[in-house]
Design an enzyme around this catalytic site. Structure first.
Site, mmCIF file in Angstrom:
data_model
loop_
_atom_site.group_PDB
_atom_site.id
_atom_site.type_symbol
_atom_site.label_atom_id
_atom_site.label_comp_id
_atom_site.label_asym_id
_atom_site.label_seq_id
_atom_site.Cartn_x
_atom_site.Cartn_y
_atom_site.Cartn_z
ATOM 1 N N ASP A 36 -23.682 -90.367 -3.394
ATOM 2 C CA ASP A 36 -23.483 -88.950 -3.709
ATOM 3 C C ASP A 36 -23.696 -88.735 -5.201
ATOM 4 O O ASP A 36 -22.846 -89.125 -6.012
ATOM 5 C CB ASP A 36 -22.058 -88.535 -3.315
ATOM 6 C CG ASP A 36 -21.885 -88.511 -1.812
ATOM 7 O OD1 ASP A 36 -22.494 -87.644 -1.166
ATOM 8 O OD2 ASP A 36 -21.157 -89.377 -1.283
ATOM 9 N N ASP A 175 -21.233 -84.623 7.103
ATOM 10 C CA ASP A 175 -20.704 -85.245 5.890
ATOM 11 C C ASP A 175 -19.471 -84.485 5.416
ATOM 12 O O ASP A 175 -19.515 -83.268 5.255
ATOM 13 C CB ASP A 175 -21.802 -85.202 4.815
ATOM 14 C CG ASP A 175 -21.454 -86.008 3.583
ATOM 15 O OD1 ASP A 175 -20.430 -86.704 3.577
ATOM 16 O OD2 ASP A 175 -22.239 -85.942 2.607
HETATM 17 C C1 DX5 Z 1 -18.652 -84.946 -0.458
HETATM 18 C C2 DX5 Z 1 -19.725 -85.978 -0.240
HETATM 19 C C3 DX5 Z 1 -19.404 -86.898 0.881
HETATM 20 C C4 DX5 Z 1 -18.078 -87.572 0.707
HETATM 21 C C5 DX5 Z 1 -17.599 -88.178 1.959
HETATM 22 O O1 DX5 Z 1 -19.084 -83.923 -1.247
HETATM 23 O O2 DX5 Z 1 -20.975 -85.419 0.028
HETATM 24 O O3 DX5 Z 1 -20.448 -87.833 1.110
HETATM 25 O O4 DX5 Z 1 -18.106 -88.555 -0.256
HETATM 26 O O5 DX5 Z 1 -16.339 -88.667 1.716
HETATM 27 P P1 DX5 Z 1 -15.186 -88.418 2.760
HETATM 28 O O6 DX5 Z 1 -15.635 -89.085 4.022
HETATM 29 O O7 DX5 Z 1 -14.011 -89.027 2.140
HETATM 30 O O8 DX5 Z 1 -15.050 -86.922 2.962
HETATM 31 ZN ZN ZN Z 2 -22.557 -86.909 0.728
#
Ligand code: DX5
Ligand code: ZN
Length: 229
Positions: A36, A175
């Protein structure tokens, strides 16, 4: 047979933890590593740049992908193309998704289109033939550890219906807040790719991935039977 993929997001892990996390994710059997990248402008937090997947590339055999939560995604494509095989850019940050997808594809990388919670599917429905995947954000982009807004899964159903009606081949990724406990729900609405950060790395990744696989198994099996009958 429909096989749902599990992609592990490293967001929220400290840099010193990353080599170990890659090894654990690989041993647990995830299908890809999700980076990310955020710029502190599209999101209110700043993560890291394209140097990170490049630095880590030699440490894992897994596929790498980048999720660009940045206002100028085009500035990242070239450098990322040396370490990742898929790039998701956000619909809210570009004028012409089709042009972005072509620029990414020209670098030998698979283009994915990401939608923030407030962006309707209707706003990109004419572009879906130009991308290989669509990422539906189930939380506000930026930070890991937020709770999934399950009402946003309606967008997954909508995309799935368009895909079938128009005979398109893009995959649908979800996501944000994806956990073993809600994975079946997301998969049953049409998600092919489950992206999860804290759902994998807040405990034992091996066990978490097993729980993911168990919870989506029924969806996989039901689809197999549907295809066979
Ligand atoms: C959030 C990101 C995700 C996030 C997912 O903005 O795009 O990829 O890191 O993390 P979790 O699964 O903890 O929501
Ligand atoms: Zn993400």
């Amino acid at each position: 047979m429909r096989r749902i993929r599990i992609h592990a997001s490293l967001l929220g892990l400290g840099v010193a933890r990353l080599p170990g996390a890659l090894r654990e994710a690989e041993a647990a059997g995830v299908d890809a590593i999700h980076f990310d990248l955020s710029d502190g402008c599209f999101t209110d937090n700043l993560t890291y740049g394209p140097w990170l997947p490049a630095d880590l590339r030699g440490l894992s055999h897994l596929e790498f992908e980048a999720h660009l939560m940045v206002v100028h995604p085009g500035a990242y494509y070239d450098e990322l193309s040396r370490s990742v095989s898929r790039i998701y850019f956000h619909a809210e940050t570009v004028e012409d998704p089709r042009r972005e997808a072509a620029a990414i594809r020209n670098l030998g990388v698979s283009p994915g289109l990401a939608l923030s919670p407030e962006t309707p599917v209707a706003s990109i429905s004419g572009q879906l033939d130009s991308v290989d995947s669509v990422l539906v954000m189930l939380v506000k982009p930026g930070r890991g550890g937020q709770a999934m807004d399950a009402s946003l899964l309606d967008k997954v159903s909508e995309l799935s219906a368009i895909r079938e009606r128009e005979g398109l081949g893009f995959s649908i990724a979800v996501d944000g807040g994806v956990k073993p406990g809600n994975a079946r729900l997301a998969a049953s609405r049409g998600a092919d790719v489950l992206i999860s950060g804290t759902g994998i790395f807040s405990g034992d990744p091996m066990r978490a991935v097993e729980e993911f696989r168990r919870s989506i198994k029924l969806v996989d099996e039901r689809c197999t039977r549907d295809v066979a009958s």
